[in-house]
Design a protein around this motif. Structure first.
Motif, PDB file in Angstrom:
ATOM      1  N   ASP A 190      -9.244   4.214  -1.679  1.00 23.21           N
ATOM      2  CA  ASP A 190      -9.328   3.786  -0.283  1.00 23.21           C
ATOM      3  C   ASP A 190     -10.202   4.785   0.492  1.00 23.21           C
ATOM      4  O   ASP A 190     -10.632   5.794  -0.053  1.00 23.21           O
ATOM      5  N   SER A 233      -5.583  -1.648  -1.899  1.00 26.09           N
ATOM      6  CA  SER A 233      -5.644  -0.178  -1.836  1.00 26.09           C
ATOM      7  C   SER A 233      -4.796   0.433  -2.939  1.00 26.09           C
ATOM      8  O   SER A 233      -5.213   1.378  -3.631  1.00 26.09           O
ATOM      9  N   ALA A 234      -3.594  -0.124  -3.114  1.00 29.27           N
ATOM     10  CA  ALA A 234      -2.707   0.390  -4.172  1.00 29.27           C
ATOM     11  C   ALA A 234      -3.287   0.124  -5.557  1.00 29.27           C
ATOM     12  O   ALA A 234      -3.254   0.982  -6.440  1.00 29.27           O
ATOM     13  N   LEU A 293      -4.274   7.058  -2.767  1.00 26.61           N
ATOM     14  CA  LEU A 293      -5.312   6.546  -1.875  1.00 26.61           C
ATOM     15  C   LEU A 293      -6.715   6.831  -2.408  1.00 26.61           C
ATOM     16  O   LEU A 293      -7.691   6.746  -1.668  1.00 26.61           O
ATOM     17  N   LEU A 323       0.024   4.300   7.042  1.00 24.94           N
ATOM     18  CA  LEU A 323       1.152   4.720   6.220  1.00 24.94           C
ATOM     19  C   LEU A 323       1.810   5.912   6.899  1.00 24.94           C
ATOM     20  O   LEU A 323       1.137   6.696   7.554  1.00 24.94           O
ATOM     21  N   SER A 379      -5.512   0.324   3.355  1.00 24.78           N
ATOM     22  CA  SER A 379      -4.043   0.393   3.382  1.00 24.78           C
ATOM     23  C   SER A 379      -3.480   0.251   4.781  1.00 24.78           C
ATOM     24  O   SER A 379      -2.308  -0.038   4.955  1.00 24.78           O
ATOM     25  N   PRO A 439      -4.105  -4.001   1.968  1.00 27.82           N
ATOM     26  CA  PRO A 439      -3.161  -2.944   1.574  1.00 27.82           C
ATOM     27  C   PRO A 439      -2.811  -2.989   0.083  1.00 27.82           C
ATOM     28  O   PRO A 439      -2.748  -1.945  -0.572  1.00 27.82           O
ATOM     29  N   THR A 440      -2.579  -4.191  -0.440  1.00 31.39           N
ATOM     30  CA  THR A 440      -2.237  -4.283  -1.858  1.00 31.39           C
ATOM     31  C   THR A 440      -3.425  -3.848  -2.711  1.00 31.39           C
ATOM     32  O   THR A 440      -3.255  -3.157  -3.730  1.00 31.39           O
ATOM     33  N   ALA A 492       0.808  -1.221   0.000  1.00 30.58           N
ATOM     34  CA  ALA A 492       0.000   0.000   0.000  1.00 30.58           C
ATOM     35  C   ALA A 492       0.837   1.266   0.000  1.00 30.58           C
ATOM     36  O   ALA A 492       0.313   2.352  -0.225  1.00 30.58           O
TER      37      ALA A 492
END
Lengths: 429, 429
Positions: free
Chosen positions: B150, A311-312, B147, B297, B294, A308-309, A136
């Motif tokens: 997200d 999200s990217a 993002l 971060l 995510s 998380p992946t 992410a």
């Protein structure tokens, strides 16, 4: 807002793919507002069609990924299968049939990035892959866009969560490699066959991708020096502690001081405890980027995992979706600098070397002479005697890997040197 | 590559502007390759035309910024003057005359972002402003693009280097506020009039910008609760240490648990030493972003300075330049969510309260009753007696700011409470 939806096909519906599908459904309104058009899941290619997939209309599921990407009405293909084939052929087929591609496939991008970018360019389509490096953590986009007006000199990072978990465990509990690996496996951080992680293949793929973007130069997977961390021992951690360091598996992409060449490498290294990377715990990833104007930046976060992946992937999906609507494409590959990619021998860094030596007078003088003959300057030496055996710990000043290699070869030939117990690079100073 | 250059005008040539001009010259080939067209410095508006500006053709220098932005042949106007006027009028005039704008102006973006975005949209131009928040740290672009797929729930950050330098100094040396401020001033980290920094105005502007982007909602500067750090004392740091915390001036943008409203605030707060923000030293900035998919971060780097800020400006310049060439514009303002922006009273957090009380039996019972009556649950209490006087340190569970305010008001009315020595929020747990 455009009412006609963007059609998205999903190749792969495992840990990441199922999260992508879930978020596409649950956050449909947000995605539509941010893209400027609704997104529609138009098909999902899987290997096992019988598996129940919550929230996914079974009518969308197919085992024929090739037919799916050839449909011709797709706007975006999301590839989360991984591996080289069939992913590569499916992506190029998708471009040929009019779709842009979002991929999380680090192995493929590292091996065939140039060809894939060329295929995307030829068909006027986008290839985005933020999820391929460090989950992410926004890293591809900052390097490619935010730092586009700067000159990146170094990328130094922890880009593999599995190995960081293992090394962190060894550091904090004193466990050996096997014990720490077993725990990582039991907790699901390591795969049944951990080779890709512990031998540095995964990190090397990411290093190739990062170096390519950072230096606007094509860096192939074969250009990346790779050394795994399966031979790091509890004794190495003890040595590191004495140095005020810990040990991390680092991916390092560097511009040489003359600016004309670059290197990329993955290996375990000692870094000072005061370095921000030293305190990156568990399966987290973090990447330091050093540039002329911006100075030191760090990006930190979860480097893997389904959500998380995803999200990217979805961030890229929004960007590519916007590009489709405005009829444009993103930056694409930038390899104009075409710098020389040098081999490991050219890398200049410091080294921590432990030697088992005979415990008699003159050994240190002999060893020091070998270092001097190879032009490797010694920073500190520590001798420890025990029952006729002795150990000698040498920390060098900066020297080329080639010079260090020659030094070690000559040391091995000395009668008084019984063995080279360990060689570890010292980074981040 | 296009041979006709993109014409860039620079408004302001101080610390940031001169670095932008310098890099535009020294990195001209790189910028051209990355944009796809050469960039040409077409004019520089300054207040003091007589000052010698190395590397800038004196023929380009003018004091008439208005005439410069009205030229009509400009592609991009870079505004690094700061402040509200004349920057606002110059930017809107630039849009009217066909240019896109890159700005580093946090005060203006926080106060009039919506109107400026509307003007950009009306004329089909770009307004980019990565440099307005946290200097070189890529933050606007990751929030707005990486993002975009997200759901951001919280942005928690150190976004003012001056105050972080002062607080770090107080923490590590035990210095008082004034002593630490004097050092910051001597070293050039604080301005002669430090009000904008130490009273949180600068951080509040950044919080408004970040909250707006993170929550796709218009957040005005007036919506941001603001409390400076000039009243933080050495005693507060001692209290924080006892809690295993340090004190940072934080900008916090949060989505309420029900998801329907958001808040933005700037104030000093205790955070646990184990939190990554606790170890952000000196004038560095760092921002935590928590999102649904995510996870956590963090973005870290130099939050100010000529070169780092110029790096962010030039990253935007490359992006806007590419957009000009492809005839498109970037994402623009996204305020579709239009969530309610709640006032400080709605914020829910924990509190550390120090009371000076009479040293006699029953005081704790009285105080505890007041907390209970206002629905504020106590986590821990510590009593310390000294010569008839006593202090009572209360740490609460999570409670609304309104409930805490009511509690404190009632405490002040108790005969046995001589005074409320300090109230500090506890964050990042």
């Amino acid at each position: 807002m455009r009412t006609r939806p963007l059609k998205v096909a999903l190749l792969g519906c495992g840990v990441v793919g199922s999260e992508v599908a879930r978020i596409m459904t649950t956050h449909a309104d947000d995605l539509a507002a941010r893209i400027g058009a609704p997104v529609e899941l138009a098909g999902v290619a899987v290997r096992r069609p019988d598996k129940v997939r919550e929230g996914i209309d079974p009518a969308l599921v197919t085992t024929d990924a090739t037919a799916l990407v050839k449909r011709g009405d797709l706007d975006i293909v999301v590839e989360v299968i991984g591996g080289i084939e069939p992913a590569r052929t499916l992506i190029t087929t998708a471009f040929e049939h009019g779709a842009s591609v979002v991929s999380a496939n680090k192995a493929l991008l590292a091996q065939d990035g140039a060809a894939l970018h060329a295929a995307a360019g030829e068909h006027g389509k986008d290839l985005y892959y933020e999820a391929a490096v460090a989950g992410a953590i926004p890293l591809i986009r900052p390097l490619r866009e935010s730092l586009a007006g700067d000159k990146v000199n170094r990328v130094l990072g922890i880009v593999n969560g599995t190995t960081n978990f293992i090394l962190d465990k060894m550091d904090t509990t004193g466990a050996g490699y096997q014990e720490a690996l077993d725990e990582a496996t039991a907790l699901g951080y390591a795969e049944a066959d951990p080779t890709a992680d512990v031998e540095g293949f995964d990190a090397a793929a990411k290093a190739a991708i990062l170096a390519g973007i950072a230096f606007h130069t094509r860096v192939r997977l074969d250009d990346v020096y790779r050394e795994g961390m399966s031979e790091v021992t509890a004794a190495d951690f003890a040595s590191a502690k004495e140095m005020g360091c810990t040990i991390k598996l680092l991916a390092i992409c560097e511009r040489a001081e003359d600016g004309a060449s670059v290197t990329a490498r993955v290996h375990p290294a000692m870094i000072p405890l005061s370095h921000p990377l030293a305190s990156v715990r568990g399966a987290y990833n973090a990447v330091f980027v050093e540039s002329d104007a911006s100075g030191q930046l760090m990006f930190y976060g979860p480097g893997a995992g389904g959500a998380p992946t995803a999200s990217a992937v979805l961030g890229d999906l929004v960007a590519v979706g916007r590009n489709r609507i405005t009829g444009t494409t993103g930056p694409g590959e930038s390899a104009y600098a075409a710098l020389t990619v040098s081999s490991m021998g050219e890398v200049v860094t410091r080294y921590h070397i432990s030697l088992d030596v005979a415990d008699k007078p003159g050994v240190l003088a002999q060893v020091a002479t070998v270092f001097a003959e190879h032009g490797v300057s010694i920073d500190t030496v520590r001798q420890q005697g025990k029952d006729g055996e002795a150990s000698l710990v040498v920390v060098t000043h900066r020297a080329s890997d080639a010079a260090l290699g020659g030094t070690v070869e000559a040391l091995r030939k000395l009668d008084t040197v019984r063995g080279v117990a360990s060689i570890m690079r010292v980074e981040g100073e």
